[in-house]
Design an enzyme around this catalytic site. Structure first.
Site, PDB file in Angstrom:
ATOM      1  N   LYS A   1       0.832  -1.215   0.000  1.00  0.00           N
ATOM      2  CA  LYS A   1       0.000   0.000   0.000  1.00  0.00           C
ATOM      3  C   LYS A   1       0.863   1.259   0.000  1.00  0.00           C
ATOM      4  CE  LYS A   1      -1.492   1.738   3.940  1.00  0.00           C
ATOM      5  NZ  LYS A   1      -1.406   3.148   4.322  1.00  0.00           N
ATOM      6  N   ASN A   2       1.832   1.311   0.917  1.00  0.00           N
ATOM      7  CA  ASN A   2       2.603   2.553   1.051  1.00  0.00           C
ATOM      8  C   ASN A   2       3.503   2.802  -0.154  1.00  0.00           C
ATOM      9  OD1 ASN A   2       1.356   3.121   3.422  1.00  0.00           O
ATOM     10  ND2 ASN A   2       3.085   2.602   4.755  1.00  0.00           N
TER      11      ASN A   2
ATOM     12  N   ARG B   1      -8.824   0.198   4.354  1.00  0.00           N
ATOM     13  CA  ARG B   1      -7.916   1.212   3.806  1.00  0.00           C
ATOM     14  C   ARG B   1      -6.605   0.587   3.348  1.00  0.00           C
ATOM     15  NH1 ARG B   1      -6.302   6.038   7.270  1.00  0.00           N
ATOM     16  NH2 ARG B   1      -4.962   6.065   5.450  1.00  0.00           N
TER      17      ARG B   1
ATOM     18  N   CYS C   1      -4.315  12.852  13.176  1.00  0.00           N
ATOM     19  CA  CYS C   1      -4.834  11.544  12.824  1.00  0.00           C
ATOM     20  C   CYS C   1      -5.067  10.773  14.113  1.00  0.00           C
ATOM     21  CB  CYS C   1      -3.894  10.802  11.889  1.00  0.00           C
ATOM     22  SG  CYS C   1      -2.530  10.060  12.752  1.00  0.00           S
TER      23      CYS C   1
ATOM     24  N   ARG D   1       0.602  14.605  13.333  1.00  0.00           N
ATOM     25  CA  ARG D   1       1.544  14.180  12.286  1.00  0.00           C
ATOM     26  C   ARG D   1       1.832  15.392  11.409  1.00  0.00           C
ATOM     27  NH1 ARG D   1      -0.756   8.645   9.853  1.00  0.00           N
ATOM     28  NH2 ARG D   1       1.284   8.542   8.843  1.00  0.00           N
TER      29      ARG D   1
ATOM     30  N   ASP E   1       4.380   0.297  12.003  1.00  0.00           N
ATOM     31  CA  ASP E   1       3.140  -0.247  11.439  1.00  0.00           C
ATOM     32  C   ASP E   1       2.887  -1.709  11.827  1.00  0.00           C
ATOM     33  OD1 ASP E   1       2.531   2.150  10.273  1.00  0.00           O
ATOM     34  OD2 ASP E   1       3.176   1.600   8.254  1.00  0.00           O
TER      35      ASP E   1
ATOM     36  N   LEU F   1       8.374  19.203   7.522  1.00  0.00           N
ATOM     37  CA  LEU F   1       9.563  18.820   6.751  1.00  0.00           C
ATOM     38  C   LEU F   1       9.275  18.820   5.244  1.00  0.00           C
ATOM     39  CD1 LEU F   1      10.892  15.883   8.971  1.00  0.00           C
ATOM     40  CD2 LEU F   1      11.738  18.246   8.879  1.00  0.00           C
TER      41      LEU F   1
HETATM   42  C1  UD1 Z   1       4.671   6.741   6.648  1.00  0.00           C
HETATM   43  C2  UD1 Z   1       3.746   5.572   6.386  1.00  0.00           C
HETATM   44  C3  UD1 Z   1       3.115   5.098   7.686  1.00  0.00           C
HETATM   45  C4  UD1 Z   1       4.206   4.785   8.711  1.00  0.00           C
HETATM   46  C5  UD1 Z   1       5.190   5.946   8.850  1.00  0.00           C
HETATM   47  C6  UD1 Z   1       6.383   5.607   9.714  1.00  0.00           C
HETATM   48  C7  UD1 Z   1       2.946   5.994   4.146  1.00  0.00           C
HETATM   49  C8  UD1 Z   1       1.822   6.412   3.289  1.00  0.00           C
HETATM   50  N1  UD1 Z   1       2.721   6.027   5.464  1.00  0.00           N
HETATM   51  O1  UD1 Z   1       3.902   7.777   7.204  1.00  0.00           O
HETATM   52  O2  UD1 Z   1       2.354   3.933   7.409  1.00  0.00           O
HETATM   53  O3  UD1 Z   1       3.605   4.540   9.957  1.00  0.00           O
HETATM   54  O4  UD1 Z   1       5.687   6.325   7.559  1.00  0.00           O
HETATM   55  O5  UD1 Z   1       7.067   4.509   9.180  1.00  0.00           O
HETATM   56  O6  UD1 Z   1       3.973   5.586   3.683  1.00  0.00           O
HETATM   57  N2  UD1 Z   1       7.419  14.103  11.010  1.00  0.00           N
HETATM   58  C9  UD1 Z   1       7.622  15.425  11.326  1.00  0.00           C
HETATM   59  N3  UD1 Z   1       7.461  16.350  10.322  1.00  0.00           N
HETATM   60  C10 UD1 Z   1       7.126  16.001   9.047  1.00  0.00           C
HETATM   61  C11 UD1 Z   1       6.938  14.643   8.733  1.00  0.00           C
HETATM   62  C12 UD1 Z   1       7.082  13.714   9.747  1.00  0.00           C
HETATM   63  O7  UD1 Z   1       7.915  15.763  12.457  1.00  0.00           O
HETATM   64  O8  UD1 Z   1       7.013  16.892   8.194  1.00  0.00           O
HETATM   65  C13 UD1 Z   1       7.588  13.083  12.068  1.00  0.00           C
HETATM   66  C14 UD1 Z   1       6.306  12.284  12.354  1.00  0.00           C
HETATM   67  O9  UD1 Z   1       5.478  12.954  13.286  1.00  0.00           O
HETATM   68  C15 UD1 Z   1       6.857  10.985  12.900  1.00  0.00           C
HETATM   69  C16 UD1 Z   1       8.164  10.824  12.102  1.00  0.00           C
HETATM   70  O10 UD1 Z   1       8.483  12.088  11.573  1.00  0.00           O
HETATM   71  O11 UD1 Z   1       7.162  11.097  14.259  1.00  0.00           O
HETATM   72  C17 UD1 Z   1       8.086   9.826  10.972  1.00  0.00           C
HETATM   73  O12 UD1 Z   1       6.930  10.108  10.190  1.00  0.00           O
HETATM   74  P1  UD1 Z   1       6.892   9.827   8.627  1.00  0.00           P
HETATM   75  O13 UD1 Z   1       7.952   8.846   8.272  1.00  0.00           O
HETATM   76  O14 UD1 Z   1       6.857  11.122   7.904  1.00  0.00           O
HETATM   77  O15 UD1 Z   1       5.465   9.139   8.477  1.00  0.00           O
HETATM   78  P2  UD1 Z   1       4.496   9.237   7.231  1.00  0.00           P
HETATM   79  O16 UD1 Z   1       5.272   9.480   6.001  1.00  0.00           O
HETATM   80  O17 UD1 Z   1       3.372  10.165   7.553  1.00  0.00           O
END
Ligand code: UD1
Length: 444
Positions: free
Chosen positions: A46-47, A420, A140, A145, A328, A149
């Site tokens: 999915k991801n 989902r 969420c 979240r 996950d 970045l």
């Molecule tokens: C993706 C995955 C999700 C998984 C997560 C962590 C997809 C669609 N989703 O989510 O299933 O649980 O990776 O492996 O691929 N963060 C910030 N600022 C940002 C972005 C992230 O602080 O702009 C933090 C988040 O709060 C979290 C960490 O970085 O603590 C990692 O998040 P991130 O890897 O970005 O998760 P997603 O990409 O949302």
């Protein structure tokens, strides 16, 4: 635009999508205890799909994505792209997208609120068209979240960004390569900035980039499209921007989280399950933990067999970015440890509040204490069926797994979370011997 030859599958696909979307309040009735045994085929990730699909905004033409999982998130992102002028057809796990005529650069709130990964359209749109308007995703079910970045990275490449009325407005003439260091390893931000950088002028270096296999799978597809990327599979990606890219055919990698779910479920039910179409290299951390718990794991080519005949040892986990133990698969591990011979500690440093499943497992008789970014699971307590509520995708998987070992019937409400991210999970589990009935909204 979409060709006449696609019309029939398109119609069927739409009917299927409607069924999935109508299923928003479906529930499962799971009868236990059962032992899972047999073979299961793992779907595409999915991801990974959620990154490959918006990448089609980077070039005009017809993209063919094989092994695309048939789940709700894939339909959500495809229908978001449709609002931008992308034609799509989906049949037999092959998704075809025609990005020849992009007519809008906006991702409205009604789409983004359904799925955070909708923000992945931001990078490609601003890189190719110089403008994008994308709703802020908001929070969420497992805590805040942020997307800071994503925005900082795009600004570093020269995009002007404003956030107004709940929307991110990004614009630029042409993005310019730069060095961007991710303060936190972020899958989503790496995906977004990588897609932007491939069309920027000059060299971009992304350091502390996420190394998840889904990021690498996107990078490989971008290279096929004509992008120049070095350092794939490492934390430093070096991109030489190109002027244009072209449409391609790609095959989605296997879903390591779906695989982990079935592997843990096999051990948890003291079963014997062989998973097919899986990449064991992506599952090293999970395999190691399963072996520590006493399960037998045998890898042969693209299959993994997991068997278990005693109660597991208590094994702690701490989630980490890849190649560490995945957040996950954290909730599934907690469910597994309900069977353990002692107490195990489940710590999530990526999403410290991702424990919404705990009160639901407690309704089944589980003894779990929560602390700061962790929970303590006391194994060995008898579980009995009860009504529980799904709170998010992976939490829902843990409830189904717990239902498989609880005595009696477990009613799991709001299984749309499962829809989902898992393709036909109840059918796959039933073929392994689980007893699960989906009760659709109209029936209750
Ligand atoms: C993706 C995955 C999700 C998984 C997560 C962590 C997809 C669609 N989703 O989510 O299933 O649980 O990776 O492996 O691929 N963060 C910030 N600022 C940002 C972005 C992230 O602080 O702009 C933090 C988040 O709060 C979290 C960490 O970085 O603590 C990692 O998040 P991130 O890897 O970005 O998760 P997603 O990409 O949302």
């Amino acid at each position: 635009m979409i060709s006449a030859a696609w019309a029939a599958p398109l119609w069927d696909a739409r009917r299927y999508a409607k069924r999935i979307f109508d299923a928003s309040m479906d529930k499962f009735l799971v009868k236990g205890p059962v032992r899972l045994h047999g073979n299961v085929t793992i779907s595409g990730a999915k991801n990974a799909s959620l990154a490959l699909i918006p990448a089609c905004l980077l070039a005009p033409g017809v993209f063919t994505l094989h092994n695309t999982p048939n789940n709700r998130d894939v339909w959500t992102i495809s229908s978001l792209l449709e609002t931008m002028g992308v034609g799509y057809a989906f049949a037999d796990n092959t998704l075809t997208l025609d990005s020849t005529n992009i007519t809008s650069h906006e991702a409205p709130y009604e789409h983004v609120k359904k799925m955070r990964a909708s923000i992945y359209v931001l990078g490609p749109l601003v890189a190719r068209f110089g403008k994008a308007r994308v709703s802020l995703p908001g929070g969420c079910n497992f805590g805040p979240r942020p997307v800071d970045l994503h925005l900082k990275g795009l600004e570093k490449l020269g995009a002007e960004i404003q956030v107004e009325n709940g929307y991110i407005e990004a614009s630029c003439k042409r993005l310019q390569g730069a060095h961007f260091h991710f303060e936190i390893s972020s899958v989503g931000a790496t995906v977004n900035i990588l897609m932007a950088a491939v069309l920027a002028r000059g060299e971009t270096v992304l350091s502390n980039a996420a190394m998840e296999p889904e990021v690498s799978s996107l990078a490989h597809m971008l290279v096929k499209m004509g992008a120049r990327i070095d350092g794939i599979d490492t934390a430093t990606l070096t991109i030489q921007g190109v002027d244009e890219l072209h449409a391609v055919t790609e095959t989605t990698i296997p879903d390591r989280i779906e695989a982990a779910t079935f592997m843990i479920a096999a051990a948890m039910t003291k079963g014997d399950v062989t998973l097919g179409s899986v990449n064991a290299d992506h599952l090293t951390a999970v395999i190691q933990k399963l072996e520590e718990s006493g399960a037998t794991v045998v890898v042969r080519g693209d299959s993994i067999r997991v068997s278990m005949d005693t109660d597991p040892e208590a094994v702690d986990i701490t989630t980490m970015p890849y190649p560490g133990y995945p957040t996950d698969s954290q909730a599934q591990w907690a469910a597994y440890m309900l069977q353990a011979k002692g107490t195990s500690r489940i710590k999530d440093v990526i999403y410290p509040t991702r424990f919404g499943y705990v009160p639901e497992l407690q309704r089944l008789g589980a003894e779990i204490e929560t602390g700061d970014a962790y929970c303590l699971v006391k194994g060995g307590h008898r579980l009995t069926g009860a009504s529980v509520m799904s709170s998010d995708l992976r939490a829902s998987a843990s409830l189904v797994m717990a239902g498989c070992i609880a005595e009696g019937t477990t009613e799991i409400l709001r299984v749309y979370h499962l829809d989902r991210g898992y393709e036909a999970i109840e059918q796959k589990l039933m073929r392994l011997g689980a007893s699960i009935e989906r009760v659709s909204t109209e029936e209750f």
